[in-house]
Motif scaffolding. Structure first.
Motif, short mmCIF file in Angstrom:
data_model
loop_
_atom_site.label_atom_id
_atom_site.label_comp_id
_atom_site.label_asym_id
_atom_site.label_seq_id
_atom_site.Cartn_x
_atom_site.Cartn_y
_atom_site.Cartn_z
N LEU A 257 -21.68 -1.41 -17.56
CA LEU A 257 -21.19 -1.31 -18.94
C LEU A 257 -21.64 -0.02 -19.62
CD1 LEU A 257 -21.47 -4.96 -20.29
CD2 LEU A 257 -19.51 -3.79 -19.24
N ALA A 258 -22.79 0.50 -19.23
CA ALA A 258 -23.29 1.75 -19.81
C ALA A 258 -22.39 2.93 -19.48
CB ALA A 258 -24.72 2.02 -19.35
N THR A 259 -21.56 2.80 -18.43
CA THR A 259 -20.66 3.89 -18.05
C THR A 259 -19.30 3.78 -18.74
OG1 THR A 259 -19.62 2.74 -16.16
CG2 THR A 259 -21.70 3.92 -15.74
N ARG A 260 -19.09 2.72 -19.52
CA ARG A 260 -17.76 2.42 -20.06
C ARG A 260 -17.62 2.84 -21.52
NH1 ARG A 260 -14.80 1.45 -15.64
NH2 ARG A 260 -13.20 1.15 -17.24
N ASP A 261 -16.39 3.24 -21.89
CA ASP A 261 -16.08 3.59 -23.27
C ASP A 261 -15.45 2.43 -24.03
OD1 ASP A 261 -16.97 6.23 -22.97
OD2 ASP A 261 -15.03 6.86 -22.18
N GLU A 262 -14.93 1.43 -23.30
CA GLU A 262 -14.27 0.30 -23.96
C GLU A 262 -15.27 -0.44 -24.84
OE1 GLU A 262 -12.30 1.00 -19.94
OE2 GLU A 262 -14.36 0.70 -20.61
N LEU A 263 -14.77 -1.06 -25.90
CA LEU A 263 -15.64 -1.77 -26.84
C LEU A 263 -15.95 -3.19 -26.39
CD1 LEU A 263 -14.05 -0.57 -30.20
CD2 LEU A 263 -16.05 0.35 -29.01
N GLN A 264 -15.10 -3.75 -25.51
CA GLN A 264 -15.29 -5.12 -25.06
C GLN A 264 -15.14 -5.19 -23.54
OE1 GLN A 264 -12.83 -7.95 -27.17
NE2 GLN A 264 -13.12 -6.88 -29.09
N VAL A 265 -15.77 -6.21 -22.97
CA VAL A 265 -15.67 -6.49 -21.54
C VAL A 265 -15.25 -7.95 -21.38
CG1 VAL A 265 -18.16 -7.00 -21.40
CG2 VAL A 265 -16.88 -6.49 -19.31
N THR A 266 -14.35 -8.18 -20.43
CA THR A 266 -13.90 -9.53 -20.14
C THR A 266 -14.12 -9.82 -18.66
OG1 THR A 266 -12.04 -11.09 -20.29
CG2 THR A 266 -11.50 -8.80 -19.76
N LEU A 267 -14.24 -11.08 -18.33
CA LEU A 267 -14.35 -11.51 -16.94
C LEU A 267 -13.77 -12.90 -16.80
CD1 LEU A 267 -16.83 -13.75 -16.83
CD2 LEU A 267 -18.24 -11.72 -16.88
N MET A 268 -13.52 -13.28 -15.57
CA MET A 268 -13.09 -14.63 -15.25
C MET A 268 -14.13 -15.24 -14.32
SD MET A 268 -9.04 -14.24 -14.51
CE MET A 268 -7.99 -13.32 -15.64
N VAL A 269 -14.41 -16.52 -14.54
CA VAL A 269 -15.40 -17.20 -13.72
C VAL A 269 -14.91 -18.61 -13.41
CG1 VAL A 269 -16.72 -17.99 -15.74
CG2 VAL A 269 -17.85 -17.82 -13.52
N ASN A 270 -15.19 -19.06 -12.21
CA ASN A 270 -14.89 -20.43 -11.83
C ASN A 270 -15.94 -21.32 -12.50
OD1 ASN A 270 -14.57 -22.91 -10.59
ND2 ASN A 270 -14.19 -22.05 -8.57
N PRO A 271 -15.51 -22.21 -13.40
CA PRO A 271 -16.49 -23.07 -14.09
C PRO A 271 -17.31 -23.94 -13.13
CG PRO A 271 -14.38 -23.17 -15.20
CD PRO A 271 -14.16 -22.42 -13.90
N PRO B 141 -8.54 -21.06 -8.03
CA PRO B 141 -8.80 -22.17 -8.94
C PRO B 141 -8.53 -21.70 -10.37
CG PRO B 141 -10.85 -21.15 -8.26
CD PRO B 141 -9.77 -20.47 -7.49
N VAL B 142 -8.48 -22.64 -11.31
CA VAL B 142 -8.37 -22.29 -12.72
C VAL B 142 -9.71 -21.70 -13.14
CG1 VAL B 142 -8.03 -23.16 -15.05
CG2 VAL B 142 -6.63 -24.04 -13.18
N LEU B 143 -9.67 -20.52 -13.72
CA LEU B 143 -10.87 -19.79 -14.11
C LEU B 143 -11.02 -19.74 -15.62
CD1 LEU B 143 -10.39 -16.76 -11.68
CD2 LEU B 143 -11.72 -18.84 -11.28
N ALA B 144 -12.26 -19.71 -16.08
CA ALA B 144 -12.53 -19.51 -17.50
C ALA B 144 -12.47 -18.02 -17.78
CB ALA B 144 -13.91 -20.05 -17.86
N VAL B 145 -11.78 -17.62 -18.85
CA VAL B 145 -11.72 -16.23 -19.28
C VAL B 145 -12.77 -16.07 -20.39
CG1 VAL B 145 -10.29 -14.40 -20.28
CG2 VAL B 145 -9.27 -16.10 -18.71
N MET B 146 -13.66 -15.08 -20.21
CA MET B 146 -14.75 -14.87 -21.15
C MET B 146 -14.74 -13.42 -21.62
SD MET B 146 -17.73 -17.00 -19.10
CE MET B 146 -18.70 -17.44 -20.56
N ILE B 147 -15.34 -13.17 -22.79
CA ILE B 147 -15.35 -11.81 -23.34
C ILE B 147 -16.62 -11.61 -24.16
CG2 ILE B 147 -14.12 -12.32 -25.50
CD1 ILE B 147 -12.44 -9.72 -24.85
N ARG B 148 -17.01 -10.34 -24.31
CA ARG B 148 -18.14 -9.97 -25.17
C ARG B 148 -18.01 -8.48 -25.49
NH1 ARG B 148 -23.69 -8.40 -22.11
NH2 ARG B 148 -23.42 -6.61 -23.43
N VAL B 149 -18.79 -8.01 -26.44
CA VAL B 149 -18.83 -6.57 -26.70
C VAL B 149 -19.60 -5.91 -25.57
CG1 VAL B 149 -18.61 -6.85 -29.21
CG2 VAL B 149 -20.89 -6.75 -28.17
N THR B 150 -19.31 -4.63 -25.33
CA THR B 150 -19.94 -3.97 -24.19
C THR B 150 -21.40 -3.64 -24.45
OG1 THR B 150 -19.03 -1.86 -24.93
CG2 THR B 150 -17.86 -2.99 -23.16
N ARG B 151 -21.78 -3.37 -25.69
CA ARG B 151 -23.17 -3.01 -25.97
C ARG B 151 -23.69 -3.80 -27.16
NH1 ARG B 151 -20.48 0.55 -23.95
NH2 ARG B 151 -20.83 2.48 -22.94
#
Length: 179
Positions: free
Chosen positions: A126-140, A169-179
């Motif tokens: 994340l320290a290398t990224r300019d985007e303000l948010q990061v998202t991911l998908m995870v298997n619950p 499988p159905v994944l949870a979509v999650m998000i947060r700010v990058t920093r």
């Protein structure tokens, strides 16, 4: 008492020199699931190649004693990306109006879990990224819910679900700010 080798984090923007290391760590990390079509090393390799060709690709690998022990990679997604099109319910504009970095994979070899290595790799990425948010998908179901709980402890929040492919499988979509 033997001390563990220091961890070196290396950042990459192409697969040219690191693809083999990524596949090696992936095969070890996902060993219990490799019999499932979506988790097969060949399926991962195809996804990895596709993701590496997309805008904003980046990866961070962790090495100990010169051997790869963990990785994270992702790329930039924009409004209208298939990532968002598959998210149900459709994400709010606050998540999609600007480019976001999608963390596509993170993995750490078993002997390095619980050491903070995954968080170090994640934060270095994340320290290398300019985007303000990061998202991911995870298997619950991963780790009986422990993986999703870990992401929540890192500041991620659930915003929907996705099924990226028929084999997934159905994944949870999650998000947060990058920093």
């Amino acid at each position: 008492m033997t001390t563990a080798p220091a961890i070196e984090l290396r950042t990459f923007t192409t697969l040219d020199t690191v693809r083999g290391d990524l596949l090696d760590v992936y095969a070890d990390v996902r060993a219990p699931l490799l019999h499932l079509p979506n988790y097969a090393v060949t399926a991962f390799g195809e996804r990895l190649d596709r993701h590496a060709a997309e805008p904003g690709f980046g990866a961070v690998l962790a090495y100990a004693g010169g051997h790869p022990i963990g990785y994270v990679y992702g790329n930039t997604i924009e409004h209208g990306d298939r990532y968002w099109q598959r998210t149900v319910p459709g994400p709010m504009a606050q998540y999609t109006e600007r480019p976001v970095v999608a963390l596509k994979e993170i993995g750490v070899r078993a002997q390095w879990r619980g050491t903070g290595t995954a968080r170090r790799i994640h934060d270095a990425f994340l320290a290398t990224r300019d985007e303000l948010q990061v998202t991911l998908m995870v298997n619950p179901a991963a780790g009986d819910g422990k993986v999703q709980a870990l992401y929540r402890s890192w500041g991620y929040e659930d915003i929907g679900q996705s099924r990226p492919s028929a084999a997934s499988p159905v994944l949870a979509v999650m998000i947060r700010v990058t920093r």
